[in-house]
Design an enzyme around this catalytic site. Structure first.
Site, PDB file in Angstrom:
ATOM      1  NE  ARG A 179     -29.632 -56.853 -23.846  1.00 49.81           N
ATOM      2  CZ  ARG A 179     -30.364 -56.932 -24.957  1.00 49.81           C
ATOM      3  NH1 ARG A 179     -31.043 -55.888 -25.380  1.00 49.81           N
ATOM      4  NH2 ARG A 179     -30.416 -58.055 -25.642  1.00 49.81           N
ATOM      5  CB  THR A 180     -30.739 -49.173 -20.132  1.00 47.92           C
ATOM      6  OG1 THR A 180     -29.511 -49.613 -20.705  1.00 47.92           O
ATOM      7  CG2 THR A 180     -30.457 -48.066 -19.125  1.00 47.92           C
TER       8      THR A 180
ATOM      9  CE  LYS B 132     -49.602 -32.059 -25.720  1.00 49.02           C
ATOM     10  NZ  LYS B 132     -50.533 -31.862 -24.585  1.00 49.02           N
TER      11      LYS B 132
ATOM     12  CG  HIS C 119     -24.808 -46.513 -21.318  1.00 46.44           C
ATOM     13  ND1 HIS C 119     -25.563 -46.450 -20.169  1.00 46.44           N
ATOM     14  CD2 HIS C 119     -25.464 -47.384 -22.150  1.00 46.44           C
ATOM     15  CE1 HIS C 119     -26.623 -47.232 -20.293  1.00 46.44           C
ATOM     16  NE2 HIS C 119     -26.583 -47.811 -21.493  1.00 46.44           N
TER      17      HIS C 119
END
Length: 292
Positions: free
Chosen positions: A49-50, A77, A127
Site C-alpha cells: 500500500r505505502t 554491498k 508512520h
C-alpha cells in the site's frame, strides 16, 4: 516543513493544513510540477500500500520515480543509508521516501542532508503518512476530531501506526482507547486499555491492527485471536450506528477481523487506501512547494 519524519513534529495547525490540501486535491485542484523532478522511493522493508501509493501520488503530480530496494542497491554491498540518500540527491533526486527497519535512523540522516525526507515507516517507531491518511479519512466522516472516541485494537507494542495515531488523535482532541493482549500493551503509548467488547460499544472509530509476526519470536498468536480480541460479525453488530471500521493493512481476514466485516458498510478500509494517494500528494506538494 523541511522533512516529514514523525507525526510529533507536526502541530494541530500543520495537520489541518495538510487535510485542507488533500481536500483541495480531491476536488480536482491538484498541483502539477512542470519541470523534471525526481523522487527516490527507498523501501527496505516489504510494502504494498505505502510504496505503490507513493508511486501513484508522484506520477499524478508529474514527478519521475526512482525505485530503490535493498536487493538491487549498493546497500547489499555495505553502503550506508546516508550515503545512498546523498548519492541519489547528488544525481538530482529532489525528495527521498524511505522505509527502514531501524527506529529513528531517518532523523540522524535528515540532519546531514539537504534533500527532504519522508518517513514511510521506521521499525516500530513512526508512520506519519499512514497517520495523516487515517486522520483525513476520519475527518471526511465526522468533520472534527474533538470529542471523538477512537479505539485502537491489536499489537500496540510493535505498531508504528498505533504510536503515530495515538499521538495525533489526542493532539486534535479525540479520546483514544486501546485493546491489546497483555504482552502487547505498551504503557509508553497509553494507559487507557479496555476490553474489546467495551471498545466496540463506545467507539466512533474502531481501528484494527494486524499481528506483526515479523517482530515477534513466535507465530502462534493467531489461535483464537479473533474470538478473544478481534472484530467478529457479532461485535460489529454492537457498534454505534454511525461508527466506522479502519485498518492500515495489510489485514488478515479471519484473524484480527472477520472476513465479511472487511467489506461491511461500516468499513472504510479501502477508502483509506484511496485516501493514501490523495494525502501523499498533499504531503509531497507541501514539501516541494518551492519547486512549483
Amino acid at each position: 516543513m523541511k522533512h516529514l519524519l514523525s507525526i510529533e513534529d507536526l502541530s494541530s495547525e500543520d495537520i489541518h493544513h495538510l487535510i485542507w490540501k488533500a481536500e483541495a486535491i480531491e476536488r480536482g485542484d491538484a498541483p502539477e510540477f512542470t519541470k523534471k523532478i525526481f523522487a527516490a522511493n527507498i523501501f527496505l522493508e516489504p510494502s504494498t500500500r505505502t510504496k505503490n501509493s507513493f508511486v501513484v501520488a508522484e506520477r499524478r503530480l508529474g514527478l519521475d520515480v526512482l525505485d530503490i530496494s535493498s536487493e538491487d542497491s549498493s546497500l547489499t554491498k555495505g553502503e550506508s543509508l546516508y550515503d545512498t540518500v546523498k548519492t541519489l540527491y547528488t544525481i538530482s533526486a529532489s525528495l527521498c521516501i524511505v522505509r527502514h527497519s531501524q527506529n529513528g535512523i531517518l532523523r540522524e540522516i535528515a540532519n546531514k542532508v539537504e534533500v527532504p525526507i519522508i518517513n514511510a515507516g521506521d521499525g516500530t517507531g513512526q508512520h506519519p503518512t499512514q497517520c495523516l491518511l487515517d486522520l483525513y479519512t476520519i475527518h471526511q466522516e465526522f468533520g472534527t476530531f474533538e470529542g471523538l472516541k477512537v479505539a485502537i485494537i491489536g499489537d500496540i507494542k510493535h505498531s508504528r501506526v498505533a504510536r503515530s495515531n495515538s499521538e495525533a488523535l489526542r493532539k486534535l482532541g479525540a479520546e483514544v482507547y486501546f485493546v491489546s493482549k497483555p504482552e502487547w500493551q505498551d504503557e509508553g503509548i497509553a494507559e487507557n486499555y479496555v476490553s474489546i467488547d467495551e471498545a466496540v460499544e463506545l467507539a466512533d472509530v474502531v481501528m484494527l491492527l494486524r499481528i506483526q509476526h515479523e517482530r515477534h519470536d513466535h507465530s502462534s498468536e493467531d489461535q483464537n485471536y479473533l474470538q478473544s480480541y478481534g472484530l467478529t460479525k457479532e461485535r460489529e453488530s454492537r457498534m454505534n450506528k454511525n461508527s466506522i471500521i479502519m485498518h492500515p493493512g495489510p489485514f488478515n481476514r479471519g484473524v484480527e477481523i472477520d472476513s465479511d466485516v472487511v467489506d461491511s458498510p461500516k468499513s472504510r478500509i479501502f477508502k483509506q487506501v484511496a485516501n493514501g494517494v490523495t494525502m501523499r500528494m498533499a504531503i509531497i506538494s507541501e514539501l516541494l512547494k518551492e519547486e512549483l
